[in-house]
Structure formats: C-alpha cells, structure tokens
Design a protein around this motif. Structure first.
Motif, short mmCIF file in Angstrom:
data_model
loop_
_atom_site.label_atom_id
_atom_site.label_comp_id
_atom_site.label_asym_id
_atom_site.label_seq_id
_atom_site.Cartn_x
_atom_site.Cartn_y
_atom_site.Cartn_z
N GLY A 103 0.82 -1.20 0.00
CA GLY A 103 0.00 0.00 0.00
C GLY A 103 0.86 1.25 0.00
N ALA A 104 0.70 2.11 1.00
CA ALA A 104 1.46 3.35 1.08
C ALA A 104 2.82 3.16 1.73
CB ALA A 104 0.66 4.40 1.87
N TRP A 105 3.21 1.90 1.98
CA TRP A 105 4.48 1.60 2.63
C TRP A 105 5.32 0.68 1.76
CZ3 TRP A 105 5.44 3.94 7.32
CH2 TRP A 105 4.32 4.51 7.96
N ILE A 106 6.61 0.63 2.04
CA ILE A 106 7.51 -0.36 1.45
C ILE A 106 8.17 -1.11 2.60
CG2 ILE A 106 9.66 -0.71 0.19
CD1 ILE A 106 8.89 1.51 -1.67
N ARG A 107 8.03 -2.42 2.58
CA ARG A 107 8.69 -3.25 3.58
C ARG A 107 10.10 -3.53 3.11
NH1 ARG A 107 7.41 -5.52 8.02
NH2 ARG A 107 5.19 -5.12 7.71
N VAL A 108 11.09 -3.27 3.98
CA VAL A 108 12.50 -3.47 3.64
C VAL A 108 13.10 -4.52 4.55
CG1 VAL A 108 12.78 -1.11 2.77
CG2 VAL A 108 13.24 -1.59 5.17
N GLY A 109 14.15 -5.15 4.09
CA GLY A 109 14.84 -6.16 4.88
C GLY A 109 15.78 -6.94 3.98
N GLY A 110 16.68 -7.73 4.58
CA GLY A 110 17.60 -8.51 3.78
C GLY A 110 18.85 -8.87 4.56
#
Length: 223
Positions: free
Chosen positions: A51-58
């Motif tokens: 939606g209005a967010w971006i999930r980051v990680g790695g």
C-alpha cells in the motif's frame, strides 16, 4: 533509510550504488517487489510494496516499513544530485549518461497508471519541483484547483476543490493552529495527504504529490 520502526544504511561504491537503486526501482514499478544487490560485498536488500508503505529487509539489514513515496522520491532525488555532481566535476562520460537515462526510465515507469495496485498516479519528472523542496515567502492557495504556490513551487491536492474545502476547514486548519500534524484521506480517490508541522513550517505531502515545506503562517492565512 528511516521508517516507523527501522533504520538501515547501505554502503557501496557511489555510482554502482546509484545504478543498483535505479535497477531496483524499475523492477519495483513493474512488479511491486524488488531486490538491491551490493557490489562490494555479499548481500541484498529486499523491497516490497504494501500500500502506502515499502517493507525493507535482507542480508544484514533489519526488517521494517518505510513510507513508500518519500522513499521513492528521496532515492530519485539522490541519484539526480549525483548526476549533477558528476556533471559539475566535468565527468560527462558513460556513467553519468546511463544514470540520467535510467532515472528517466524509472520516472516513466512509476508515472504509468497502476504501477502497483495502490501506487501513486504520477511522480514529478526530472527537472521539475521535486520532493523535499523548501519554499519561503508568500503562500497562495488556489481554491478552484486545490494547490499551494510559494516562490514558484507548487504542491497540488488531487480532487475537486469543493470536496477539499470541508476537510481543510474542519480537520487541517484546527490541527495546524494547535501545532499538530494531521493526515487526511483524498476525498475522491485512493491515497492520503499529510500536513506535518515542523517548527515554523508545515510539510505538505502525500500519495503522488510533490513534497513541499511551506511557511506555517502562510498556509494558515491561505486557509
């Protein structure tokens, strides 16, 4: 990158990092998810639109969410500043030309309708008033086509003026007078507009909108 519950840093050689950013944004625009690869060490960063967010990680990065539009605008701005720096240094070779062209392709892809199911309608093209710009001086509000203009920079509210009038009068103005930030949904479309009080300024931003900091007193007078 900073979000509501995460802060992470990317370290890499500058031009390859910028190219990796653009590659990831192009895939993100087309699919809603992408990975950024490091060139100097093993690892990746994953980006997923929510939606209005971006999930980051790695690899080696904490996981969390970052606001979608400020992140995308900020990355595009950073690449644009790097291209300007290379030009100022007289480095007009392949690297700079590739960054400018690839950045243009990313903006075109993000401006296409429905780049994700809940994506913004458009982003400002290179060279136009861009996100995180500051303005001083008088603030003018056009009630026929909702927009604030200040020192030649403009931020527009999507939708008809008649629909915005009660939102601005009943929710935005009282919050700003009290020194509080406020988020309001678009009256006739998916998305939201943010009004963030930052000392003597108010930052106006939202889905598909240019991100502009305006004098708070000027905004209140315009309302």
């Amino acid at each position: 990158m900073r979000g509501e519950d995460v802060e992470l840093r990317l370290e890499d050689t500058l031009v390859p990092l910028a190219q990796s950013v653009l590659d990831a944004l192009l895939v993100l625009a087309r699919t809603g998810r992408a990975t950024m690869q490091n060139t100097t060490e093993y690892g990746y960063l994953r980006l997923d639109v929510e939606g209005a967010w971006i999930r980051v990680g790695g690899d080696g990065h904490p996981a969390g969410r970052v606001e979608r539009d400020p992140l995308i605008h900020g990355l595009l701005r950073a690449v644009g500043r790097l291209a300007d720096l290379l030009a100022a240094l007289g480095l007009h070779g392949f690297d700079r030309d590739a960054l400018v062209e690839d950045r243009r392709e990313v903006v075109k892809a993000l401006a296409a309708p429905g780049w994700t199911e809940e994506g913004p309608a458009s982003l400002p093209p290179p060279g136009e008033p861009a996100p995180r710009e500051d303005a001083e001086g008088p603030v003018l509000f056009d009630a026929t086509a909702p927009a604030w203009t200040c020192d030649g920079l403009t931020v527009r509210l999507p939708g008809p003026a008649a629909a915005w009038a009660p939102l601005l009068a009943e929710r935005v103005r009282p919050a700003l007078e009290a020194g509080r930030s406020v988020v309001v949904p678009f009256p006739h479309a998916y998305g939201y507009a943010r009004f963030d009080v930052e000392g003597p300024s108010v930052r106006v931003s939202g889905d598909g909108m240019a991100d502009l900091r305006l004098p708070l007193e000027g905004v209140l007078r315009s309302l």
